[in-house]
Design an enzyme around this catalytic site. Sequence first.
Site, PDB file in Angstrom:
ATOM      1  CB  VAL A   1      -0.944   0.024   1.219  1.00 20.57           C
ATOM      2  CG1 VAL A   1      -1.849  -1.194   1.217  1.00 20.57           C
ATOM      3  CG2 VAL A   1      -0.156   0.085   2.535  1.00 20.57           C
TER       4      VAL A   1
ATOM      5  CG  LEU B   1       5.414  -0.806  -9.681  1.00 20.67           C
ATOM      6  CD1 LEU B   1       3.973  -1.137 -10.084  1.00 20.67           C
ATOM      7  CD2 LEU B   1       5.958   0.350 -10.514  1.00 20.67           C
ATOM      8  CE  LYS B   2       5.022   0.871   0.450  1.00 23.09           C
ATOM      9  NZ  LYS B   2       4.343   2.097   0.851  1.00 23.09           N
ATOM     10  CB  VAL B   3      11.028  -0.927  -3.350  1.00 25.40           C
ATOM     11  CG1 VAL B   3      12.461  -0.430  -3.265  1.00 25.40           C
ATOM     12  CG2 VAL B   3      10.800  -2.059  -2.355  1.00 25.40           C
TER      13      VAL B   3
END
Length: 314
Positions: free
Chosen positions: A117, A166-168
């Site tokens: 998230v 993508l979150k990183v």
Amino acid sequence: MKIGFIGLGNVGGKLSGSLVRNGLDVVAHDLDAALVAQKVADGAVAGQGPVQMMRDCDVVITCLPSPAASAAVVEQMLPEVRAGKIWIEMSTTDAAEIRRLAALVAAAGGHAVDCPVSGGCHRADTGNISIYAGCDRDTFERVLPVLTHMGRRILHVGDIGTASTLKVMTNYLATANLLTLCEALTVMKASGVDLALTYEAIAMSSGNSFVHETESQLILSGSRDVNFTMDLVQKDIGLFQKLADDAGVPLEISPLMIRMMTDGQARYGTRAQSDRMIERLEEATGLSILAEGFPQELVDDEPEERGYEVVRRH
């Protein structure tokens, strides 16, 4: 669906709270019994641990502080995984590790969703956070009704591991923005510009950002408590650096950020709030980066609504 939720910390507690608040059948578990008791008071059922929860639930969600913690939980759940069972990983973790664990779940007959998230704890608290989901399309369709109770915008990103990658990246960008905002605010103060005026000038400009609209307020109020600690920042930017190293991309800003955060941890503690990075510049300059009229904590004022799938451009 009966939903198990393991990990009731800063983010997990709020995500699971949205499920409970919206009337879903939730079984909650955490090593901290007090966090479980709070969820039970809100309407959840206390889980007895990963094994029982995978056995009795249709979906088990994990939201844990490290890849090692996630791996330990999945390894416990594996004997109870069978056809139709779904594991949703909502931690920020390493893409290679989520692919490894997802393969183990698939080999046992289940399905995995890579599902981090983004948007801050205050939005997780109101069901307005953004969610990335990496999995096959059929599994996404099954879990989408659950995800729309936790997040406002849900993006199906394709294969397992893509969401974590993508979150990183987004956390790397957020950290870079935090550090540049610390410098910008300090330079404006040193130049004699009012900091409340500076905040508004940035907010209406091409230099504006989500991080400015949230974390700058907590810096200026003196709260400096964004519910995100330096050890978590280091984990995320370290994962981003690893992605770059593995891909052979020679980064310049990323190593500097890691060194700056390492210095912040040495000064204020490994688990100090990330917004305390402003204090490095306060100490160096003798300036106070504070202004009147800013909140001690962030509150999401966007009304809660059922989430929806974001359709990407083609």
